[in-house]
Design a protein around this motif. Structure first.
Motif, PDB file in Angstrom:
ATOM      1  N   ARG A 122      67.017  16.964  32.542  1.00 48.40           N
ATOM      2  CA  ARG A 122      67.329  17.401  31.185  1.00 48.40           C
ATOM      3  C   ARG A 122      66.753  18.771  30.848  1.00 48.40           C
ATOM      4  NH1 ARG A 122      62.850  16.414  28.083  1.00 48.40           N
ATOM      5  NH2 ARG A 122      61.457  14.734  28.757  1.00 48.40           N
ATOM      6  N   ARG A 123      65.673  19.173  31.518  1.00 51.84           N
ATOM      7  CA  ARG A 123      65.086  20.477  31.225  1.00 51.84           C
ATOM      8  C   ARG A 123      65.821  21.619  31.929  1.00 51.84           C
ATOM      9  NH1 ARG A 123      58.885  18.410  32.187  1.00 51.84           N
ATOM     10  NH2 ARG A 123      58.668  17.260  30.213  1.00 51.84           N
ATOM     11  N   ASP A 124      66.573  21.295  32.985  1.00 45.34           N
ATOM     12  CA  ASP A 124      67.333  22.298  33.721  1.00 45.34           C
ATOM     13  C   ASP A 124      68.428  21.562  34.494  1.00 45.34           C
ATOM     14  OD1 ASP A 124      68.377  24.247  35.413  1.00 45.34           O
ATOM     15  OD2 ASP A 124      66.459  25.278  35.598  1.00 45.34           O
ATOM     16  N   PRO A 125      69.620  21.406  33.908  1.00 44.84           N
ATOM     17  CA  PRO A 125      70.667  20.599  34.534  1.00 44.84           C
ATOM     18  C   PRO A 125      71.205  21.157  35.850  1.00 44.84           C
ATOM     19  CG  PRO A 125      71.480  21.659  32.543  1.00 44.84           C
ATOM     20  CD  PRO A 125      70.002  21.889  32.571  1.00 44.84           C
ATOM     21  N   ARG A 126      70.730  22.333  36.267  1.00 46.87           N
ATOM     22  CA  ARG A 126      71.084  22.782  37.612  1.00 46.87           C
ATOM     23  C   ARG A 126      70.456  21.888  38.663  1.00 46.87           C
ATOM     24  NH1 ARG A 126      68.902  28.766  37.660  1.00 46.87           N
ATOM     25  NH2 ARG A 126      67.206  27.645  36.582  1.00 46.87           N
ATOM     26  N   ILE A 127      69.359  21.232  38.303  1.00 48.42           N
ATOM     27  CA  ILE A 127      68.669  20.315  39.211  1.00 48.42           C
ATOM     28  C   ILE A 127      69.308  18.944  39.050  1.00 48.42           C
ATOM     29  CG2 ILE A 127      66.461  19.256  39.794  1.00 48.42           C
ATOM     30  CD1 ILE A 127      65.126  21.759  38.525  1.00 48.42           C
ATOM     31  N   ARG A 128      69.827  18.406  40.157  1.00 48.17           N
ATOM     32  CA  ARG A 128      70.560  17.145  40.108  1.00 48.17           C
ATOM     33  C   ARG A 128      70.164  16.272  41.297  1.00 48.17           C
ATOM     34  NH1 ARG A 128      75.567  16.833  37.177  1.00 48.17           N
ATOM     35  NH2 ARG A 128      75.488  18.430  35.547  1.00 48.17           N
ATOM     36  N   ARG A 129      70.540  14.995  41.167  1.00 46.71           N
ATOM     37  CA  ARG A 129      70.212  14.042  42.220  1.00 46.71           C
ATOM     38  C   ARG A 129      71.151  12.841  42.053  1.00 46.71           C
ATOM     39  NH1 ARG A 129      65.052  13.502  44.905  1.00 46.71           N
ATOM     40  NH2 ARG A 129      64.743  11.408  45.772  1.00 46.71           N
ATOM     41  N   PRO A 130      71.619  12.249  43.147  1.00 48.23           N
ATOM     42  CA  PRO A 130      72.411  11.026  43.001  1.00 48.23           C
ATOM     43  C   PRO A 130      71.596   9.942  42.302  1.00 48.23           C
ATOM     44  CG  PRO A 130      72.606  11.914  45.231  1.00 48.23           C
ATOM     45  CD  PRO A 130      71.519  12.694  44.556  1.00 48.23           C
ATOM     46  N   LEU A 131      72.217   9.204  41.401  1.00 52.85           N
ATOM     47  CA  LEU A 131      71.508   8.131  40.706  1.00 52.85           C
ATOM     48  C   LEU A 131      70.932   7.119  41.690  1.00 52.85           C
ATOM     49  CD1 LEU A 131      73.897   7.502  37.685  1.00 52.85           C
ATOM     50  CD2 LEU A 131      71.560   8.385  37.574  1.00 52.85           C
ATOM     51  N   THR A 132      71.594   6.934  42.818  1.00 54.91           N
ATOM     52  CA  THR A 132      71.109   5.972  43.811  1.00 54.91           C
ATOM     53  C   THR A 132      69.805   6.424  44.466  1.00 54.91           C
ATOM     54  OG1 THR A 132      72.531   7.028  45.475  1.00 54.91           O
ATOM     55  CG2 THR A 132      73.406   5.081  44.338  1.00 54.91           C
ATOM     56  N   GLU A 133      69.455   7.710  44.317  1.00 54.92           N
ATOM     57  CA  GLU A 133      68.230   8.233  44.923  1.00 54.92           C
ATOM     58  C   GLU A 133      67.169   8.582  43.882  1.00 54.92           C
ATOM     59  OE1 GLU A 133      69.263  11.530  47.411  1.00 54.92           O
ATOM     60  OE2 GLU A 133      70.840  10.417  48.464  1.00 54.92           O
ATOM     61  N   LEU A 134      67.413   8.198  42.633  1.00 53.03           N
ATOM     62  CA  LEU A 134      66.480   8.544  41.561  1.00 53.03           C
ATOM     63  C   LEU A 134      65.257   7.641  41.562  1.00 53.03           C
ATOM     64  CD1 LEU A 134      66.049  10.328  39.024  1.00 53.03           C
ATOM     65  CD2 LEU A 134      67.236   8.552  37.708  1.00 53.03           C
ATOM     66  N   THR A 135      65.427   6.387  41.954  1.00 51.41           N
ATOM     67  CA  THR A 135      64.349   5.408  41.890  1.00 51.41           C
ATOM     68  C   THR A 135      64.124   4.743  43.231  1.00 51.41           C
ATOM     69  OG1 THR A 135      65.811   3.571  41.245  1.00 51.41           O
ATOM     70  CG2 THR A 135      64.917   4.952  39.473  1.00 51.41           C
ATOM     71  N   VAL A 136      63.010   4.020  43.303  1.00 55.78           N
ATOM     72  CA  VAL A 136      62.625   3.287  44.509  1.00 55.78           C
ATOM     73  C   VAL A 136      62.341   1.846  44.105  1.00 55.78           C
ATOM     74  CG1 VAL A 136      60.926   3.110  46.370  1.00 55.78           C
ATOM     75  CG2 VAL A 136      61.587   5.378  45.489  1.00 55.78           C
ATOM     76  N   GLU A 137      62.850   0.888  44.875  1.00 50.07           N
ATOM     77  CA  GLU A 137      62.570  -0.517  44.560  1.00 50.07           C
ATOM     78  C   GLU A 137      61.122  -0.835  44.867  1.00 50.07           C
ATOM     79  OE1 GLU A 137      64.388  -5.018  45.067  1.00 50.07           O
ATOM     80  OE2 GLU A 137      65.285  -3.343  46.161  1.00 50.07           O
ATOM     81  N   ASN A 138      60.478  -1.590  43.981  1.00 51.09           N
ATOM     82  CA  ASN A 138      59.051  -1.876  44.110  1.00 51.09           C
ATOM     83  C   ASN A 138      58.794  -3.312  43.666  1.00 51.09           C
ATOM     84  OD1 ASN A 138      56.287   0.094  44.129  1.00 51.09           O
ATOM     85  ND2 ASN A 138      56.028  -1.930  43.252  1.00 51.09           N
ATOM     86  N   ASP A 139      58.798  -4.262  44.604  1.00 51.69           N
ATOM     87  CA  ASP A 139      58.447  -5.650  44.296  1.00 51.69           C
ATOM     88  C   ASP A 139      59.332  -6.233  43.198  1.00 51.69           C
ATOM     89  OD1 ASP A 139      57.009  -8.002  44.603  1.00 51.69           O
ATOM     90  OD2 ASP A 139      55.455  -7.431  43.188  1.00 51.69           O
ATOM     91  N   GLY A 140      60.633  -6.055  43.325  1.00 47.49           N
ATOM     92  CA  GLY A 140      61.561  -6.670  42.394  1.00 47.49           C
ATOM     93  C   GLY A 140      61.922  -5.845  41.181  1.00 47.49           C
ATOM     94  N   PHE A 141      61.357  -4.674  41.030  1.00 43.90           N
ATOM     95  CA  PHE A 141      61.753  -3.749  39.963  1.00 43.90           C
ATOM     96  C   PHE A 141      61.797  -2.356  40.569  1.00 43.90           C
ATOM     97  CE2 PHE A 141      57.162  -4.032  39.902  1.00 43.90           C
ATOM     98  CZ  PHE A 141      56.750  -2.721  39.760  1.00 43.90           C
TER      99      PHE A 141
END
Length: 201
Positions: A122-141
């Motif tokens: 949001r601070r610089d929309p030139r920076i992007r990432r696939p939503l599938t790579e935004l988070t990491v699974e950690n013990d069920g969340f």
């Protein structure tokens, strides 16, 4: 922790996670706890609990919190009540939650953006990432990927942000370091973390 809008007394992380498990839409642990979970053990005091989810899912989480006292920072440094079924305007991304109006604030919600299947910073929309790579699974969340959380922290560089960078840096893969270095090059070309990302073991 005191604020102009009342005191903070952060809820235990596991209690907030248990509450959020009732939300069908994606959500993830963010902030300092996202780094602590990546490291695997506590290393500093956490003053608050940050939970993030996509703006497009905001009504689902507001309905989950029906009965809580929920305020949104629609104007910077100004909180106002967030009504159930109200769609917040686009600038609003910071939300404070407590059990009742006389109690302390318990956790914070953040609204993240989505552009199709991509996350734009949001601070610089030139920076992007696939939503599938935004988070990491950690013990069920899920938790925010550490390199993305460090990008958010790179602006302020408070002592706790520097500590988080120091502790998690040795655990970042080459790909995580490269992504954060490229993101910093886009937003903060002379940021001092860049040299360390490329050369520290």
């Amino acid at each position: 922790m005191e604020t102009p809008w009342g005191p903070w007394e952060a809820a235990p992380l596991d209690e907030v996670i248990a509450l959020m498990r009732g939300l069908a839409a994606p959500w993830w642990v963010a902030g300092g706890y996202a780094i602590e979970l990546a490291v695997g053990h506590p290393y500093r005091e956490q003053e608050d609990v940050d939970i993030a989810r996509l703006r497009r899912d905001q009504l689902a989480v507001r309905r989950l919190l029906d009965g809580w006292d929920v305020h949104a920072a629609v104007v910077p440094r100004t909180l106002r009540p967030w009504a159930v079924d109200e769609v917040l305007p686009e600038p609003a991304h910071d939300i404070w939650v407590r059990e009742h109006p006389d109690g302390p604030w318990r956790f914070q919600l953040m609204l993240d953006e989505a552009d199709g299947k991509e996350w734009p910073y949001r601070r610089d929309p030139r920076i992007r990432r696939p939503l599938t790579e935004l988070t990491v699974e950690n013990d069920g969340f899920h938790r925010l990927a550490p390199e993305v959380q460090l990008l958010y922290k790179s602006k302020s560089r408070r002592p706790k942000d520097e500590t988080d960078f120091e502790v998690v840096l040795p655990l970042l893969s080459d790909g995580q370091r490269r992504w954060l270095d490229e993101a910093l090059a886009t937003e903060h070309a002379t940021h001092p973390w860049r040299e360390r990302l490329r050369h520290d073991p």
